[in-house]
Scaffold this active site. Structure first.
Site, mmCIF file in Angstrom:
data_model
loop_
_atom_site.group_PDB
_atom_site.id
_atom_site.type_symbol
_atom_site.label_atom_id
_atom_site.label_comp_id
_atom_site.label_asym_id
_atom_site.label_seq_id
_atom_site.Cartn_x
_atom_site.Cartn_y
_atom_site.Cartn_z
ATOM 1 N N GLU A 94 36.430 44.857 51.031
ATOM 2 C CA GLU A 94 35.721 43.824 50.279
ATOM 3 C C GLU A 94 36.792 43.113 49.451
ATOM 4 O OE1 GLU A 94 32.505 42.972 46.771
ATOM 5 O OE2 GLU A 94 33.920 44.632 46.687
ATOM 6 N N ASP A 123 35.579 49.132 48.224
ATOM 7 C CA ASP A 123 35.037 48.240 47.206
ATOM 8 C C ASP A 123 36.141 47.631 46.347
ATOM 9 O OD1 ASP A 123 32.708 47.241 45.602
ATOM 10 O OD2 ASP A 123 33.624 48.486 44.051
#
Length: 731
Positions: free
Chosen positions: A463, A410
Site C-alpha cells: 500500500e 500497510d
C-alpha cells in the site's frame, strides 16, 4: 555462627528474595561448590522443603536460610539433573519442579545467528514453547530485553510474583530464557522486567506470543503445540507454479468482525467464518480473501492496524487452530488468503513493545524518527538488526505456519520517507541529507526477498501512495521487491470522475484515461478498499450521482469498467451488493438489502464479472504488461464513451466499451480489432442486474473495413450508464 563454605552469600540470598539478583541461575538450583553439590530453592509460603530426583530418590530436607522462603542444603548427587521439591506449610503440601536445575534450551548457533541478525526461525526459539526437555514436560520462555537488570515470567501459576521465576540472561544477545516444568497449553503469562535504572517496567506481553487473552485483558497464552493437520496439499503445490502477474486475481477485502454478526451481536468464530464467509466469496468467483489485520490488537476501532501481538491471531474469533481451519477451508475452496500486515508502526499501550525493557528498544528514542504524529504510534527502529529480525520472522511465520498466500503491507510510504507527514524541523535527514529512510528501505527489500525465496507462489503487496520508482520490481534490478502495488491514483481519479453529474463528465474525461499513462509502470492492484467507505466518505453507491436508478447504473458501469481495466481487482465487503451506509466496524453489513432486486442485481454482476475475468485470459494474463491493452476510443469527451481492447497470447481478444452518460447511443460506430461475431459477455444494463435490458441482442457483428486504421468496424447500441464486455467468437 559462621557461614559454611558451601552456603550462599547472604547478599545473594537477600537479592534473590528481593527479586534484584541479575543471575539467579548462579545461585539457585544445583550448584557445584568445590567437591560438594548444593541445592538451593526459593519457594515463598513454604515452611519445609524436601528434595527428590525425577526417579523419586529422596535427597533430604533443605534447611531454611530466609523466612521469605529461601532453602538450601548439601545433597548426594554426582551431576546436574532435574529436581522436584515437596513443599509444605500449615495449609498442606505441594510439588514444585526446579526451573534452575535445567540447562539452557537455546544454543551457541542460536546466539550466533541472532547476533548476526540472520536467524530466520526466531518464532521457533523465542516466545513460549511447550516441550519435553531433559526428561520432563514444561514450557520454555525466551524474550529479548538487552538493557534489563532482571526479567521474570509471571502469571497466575506464581501469583504474578516476579521473584519466583527470574530468567537466565544470554549476555551476547540480550535474550533471557527459562524452562519452567509442568506449565503448558493455556497458561497465562507476562514478563516482569526491571530496567537498567532499577525500576519496574509495566508488565509486558510476549512480543513472540502466538496466542493472547481476549481484550480488554492483555496476558499472553502458552499455545497448544500440537501441529495443525492441513489438507490443502494440492492447492499449495499448484500455488508454487503460479506467476500471479499473469493469473486472475480478484480480491474480496473483509473485516472479520463486521462482515456478519451472530444474532446476539457477537462475533462469528473462525470456524463459523469458514462455514459462511468462504463459500460466499467462492460462490462470487473471487480468487482471494484479504483480511484486515488479524494480529492481536487491544482497540476494536483501530480495525487491527494498531497491533500489540504480531504473532497471535486475535482471540476475538477463537484460537490459532481455529484461524488455521479458516485458511485451510479457503484453500480447499480454491481461495487464497491475504493478510494486511503492519510493520510500519505500533501502539504505545503499556503492555506492548513501547519502551519494552525500560528503554527505547523496538522504537527510535528520538521522536523525530520514532513517533508517528498521524496515528499517535511508535515507529520501529529499522536500523536495529534485532528489530528487523523480529519483523522479517513475523512475515515468514504467517506464510509458513498459517499457509498465508500473500501479505499486503500497510503504510509503506510512511516507512520510505523520513519526512512523511512532518513539517520542516520535525524530521532528521539521512546520512546523505535526503528524506529517504535508508534503513527502512533495506528492511523492505530483505523481507520481500526472504518471502519470495522461502515461499514460492506467495506474494507481497505494497500500500504505497507516492511515485517511488520500482516498488513492484525485483530487488536485484533496483526495486523494492514487492509483487504488486495498490494503484491509489486509479482509485482517486476514477471515483472523482464517477461522483460527478454525468453532464459535467465530458470536462473531466482525463480522470478516466490518465491512469493508462502509468498503468504498466508497476504491477498494480486496483483497490476500492475500506478506506473509501469510512469517515464520512459514504458508500460507493452513495458516491454515484443521479436518482436511485442512475446511482445503481453508474455503479454497475463503473465496476465493469474496473474489471475490464488492466490491473488486479479489489473490492471491500458490502460493496458487492451496493451497501448504502458507509462501513461501521461496530455492526454487520446490511444483508437485508439483498431482498431488493437492485442490490441483488449488483451482487449478480460482481459474480459474472469475476467469472469473465477468470475465464477470459485477455482480461487477466497481461494485466501488468502494455501489450495487453490498446485504446480504441479514448477521446470521445462529448459522449463520455471509452473503448479499448484487451489481449493475451493464444487467446481471443476482448473489447470493453463504457458509456458514462444516461443517454443511450444508437448506431455507435466502433473500430474493432477483428472482423466477425462478438458476443456480449457482460452488459451491465441487463435486466438480470437491475438495468433497462437494452443492448445488442447478445452479439455484435464487426465487418472488415480496410484503410481505417483498424481491420474492422461494428455498429453498436450503447445502453445508458453501462459497460459492455465483448468477447470475440471464432465460431
Amino acid at each position: 555462627m559462621a557461614k559454611a563454605s558451601w552456603q550462599a552469600d547472604p547478599k545473594d540470598v537477600e537479592a534473590v528474595v528481593n527479586g534484584t539478583h541479575s543471575d539467579p541461575f548462579g545461585v539457585l538450583g544445583l550448584q557445584q561448590i568445590g567437591q560438594d553439590w548444593v541445592l538451593r530453592a526459593f519457594i515463598p509460603h513454604a515452611e519445609t522443603v524436601s528434595a527428590f530426583t525425577l526417579d523419586g530418590r529422596d535427597l533430604g530436607v533443605l534447611a531454611p536460610r530466609h523466612p521469605a522462603g529461601f532453602f538450601e542444603g548439601k545433597v548426594d548427587v554426582d551431576k546436574r539433573s532435574p529436581i522436584r521439591y515437596r513443599a509444605a506449610n500449615t495449609g498442606g503440601e505441594w510439588d514444585v519442579y526446579d526451573p534452575y536445575s535445567f540447562g539452557p534450551v537455546l544454543g551457541p548457533m542460536d546466539d550466533y545467528y541472532i547476533g548476526e541478525g540472520s536467524h530466520l526461525r526466531l518464532f521457533d526459539k523465542l516466545g513460549a514453547h511447550e516441550m519435553e526437555f531433559e526428561g520432563i514436560h514444561g514450557t520454555h520462555f525466551a524474550v529479548w530485553a538487552p538493557n534489563a537488570r532482571r526479567v521474570s515470567v509471571v502469571g497466575p501459576f506464581n501469583d504474578w510474583d516476579g521473584r519466583r521465576n527470574p530468567m537466565r540472561c544470554r549476555f551476547d544477545t540480550g535474550i533471557w530464557e527459562v524452562f519452567i516444568p509442568v506449565l503448558g497449553t493455556g497458561t497465562l503469562y507476562k514478563y516482569e522486567i526491571v530496567g537498567k535504572d532499577g525500576e519496574l517496567v509495566p508488565l509486558k506481553a510476549d512480543p513472540f506470543a502466538r496466542q493472547s487473552e481476549l481484550r480488554p485483558k492483555t496476558a499472553s497464552v502458552v499455545p497448544d503445540p500440537t501441529p495443525f493437520v492441513w489438507s490443502d496439499g494440492d492447492y499449495m503445490e499448484e500455488r508454487r507454479k503460479k506467476d500471479w502477474r499473469r493469473e486472475p486475481m480478484s480480491i474480496y477485502e473483509v473485516h472479520l468482525g463486521s462482515w456478519r454478526r451472530r444474532p446476539d451481536g457477537g462475533f462469528l468464530t473462525y470456524d463459523q467464518l469458514a462455514e459462511q464467509l468462504v463459500p460466499y466469496v467462492a460462490d462470487l468467483g473471487y480468487t482471494h480473501i484479504e483480511m484486515l489485520p488479524i494480529s492481536e490488537h487491544p482497540f476494536d476501532p483501530s480495525w487491527g492496524y494498531q497491533p500489540t501481538g504480531l504473532y497471535a491471531p486475535t482471540s476475538r474469533f477463537g484460537d490459532p487452530a481455529g484461524f488455521a481451519r479458516l485458511v485451510n477451508a479457503a484453500h480447499e475452496a480454491g481461495l487464497g488468503v491475504i493478510l494486511d500486515w503492519v510493520p510500519a508502526h505500533f501502539p504505545t499501550d503499556e503492555h506492548g513493545l513501547a519502551r519494552f525493557d525500560g528503554t527505547a528498544l523496538y522504537e527510535h528514542l528520538d521522536p523525530r524518527k520514532g513517533y508517528h504524529p498521524d496515528w499517535n504510534t511508535a515507529i520501529y527502529n529499522f536500523g536495529r538488526k534485532e528489530v528487523v529480525s523480529f519483523l522479517v520472522n513475523n512475515a515468514l511465520y504467517w506464510l509458513e505456519y498459517f499457509h498465508i498466500d500473500g501479505l499486503r503491507v500497510d503504510a509503506v510510504a510512511s516507512m520510505l520517507y523520513l519526512d512523511y507527514s512532518r513539517n520542516a524541523g520535525e524530521w532528521v535527514p539521512n546520512k546523505h541529507g535526503g528524506n529517504e529512510n535508508l534503513e527502512a528501505i533495506e528492511f523492505i527489500k530483505r523481507v520481500n526477498k526472504e518471502a519470495y525465496r522461502l515461499h514460492p507462489g506467495t506474494f507481497m503487496i505494497a500500500e504505497e501512495s507516492t511515485a517511488w520508482p520500482g516498488v513492484s520490481q525485483p530487488v536485484h534490478t533496483g526495486g523494492l521487491g514487492f509483487g504488486f502495488k495498490w494503484n491509489m491514483g486509479f482509485m482517486n481519479d476514477t471515483l472523482r470522475y464517477m461522483s460527478r453529474e454525468a453532464i459535467y463528465r465530458k470536462y473531466h474525461h482525463n480522470d478516466m484515461t490518465f491512469g493508462l499513462i502509468y498503468a504498466f509502470s508497476e504491477n498494480f492492484v486496483l483497490p476500492l478498499s475500506h478506506d473509501e467507505v469510512v469517515h464520512g466518505k459514504g458508500s460507493l453507491i452513495n458516491k454515484m450521482p443521479g436518482d436511485d436508478w442512475q446511482q445503481f447504473a453508474n455503479l454497475r458501469a463503473y465496476y465493469a469498467y474496473m474489471w475490464g481495466h488492466p490491473g488486479k481487482k479489489l473490492l471491500f465487503m458490502g460493496q458487492e451488493f451496493a451497501q448504502r451506509d458507509e462501513w461501521d466496524e461496530g455492526k454487520a453489513l446490511d444483508w437485508w438489502l439483498l431482498d431488493a432486486g437492485m442490490h441483488e442485481g449488483v451482487r449478480r454482476l460482481v459474480g459474472d464479472l469475476n467469472a469473465a475475468y477468470r475465464e477470459l485470459p485477455a482480461l487477466h494474463a497481461r494485466d501488468c504488461e502494455p501489450e495487453g491493452f490498446e485504446w480504441i476510443i479514448g477521446n470521445d469527451h462529448h459522449n463520455s464513451v471509452f473503448a479499448w481492447v484487451r489481449r493475451a497470447p493464444g487467446s481471443d481478444p476482448v473489447v470493453v466499451i463504457s458509456n458514462f452518460t444516461p443517454v443511450p447511443r444508437d448506431n455507435y460506430s466502433l473500430p474493432m480489432p477483428q472482423a466477425g461475431r462478438w458476443v456480449e459477455r457482460v452488459n451491465t444494463d441487463a435486466g438480470w442486474y437491475g438495468g433497462s435490458n437494452k443492448g445488442n441482442q447478445g452479439a455484435v457483428i464487426a465487418r472488415e473495413n480496410a484503410g481505417e486504421g483498424w481491420p474492422a468496424t461494428a455498429t453498436l447500441y450503447l445502453p445508458p450508464l453501462a459497460t459492455l464486455i465483448l468477447k470475440y467468437d471464432p465460431e
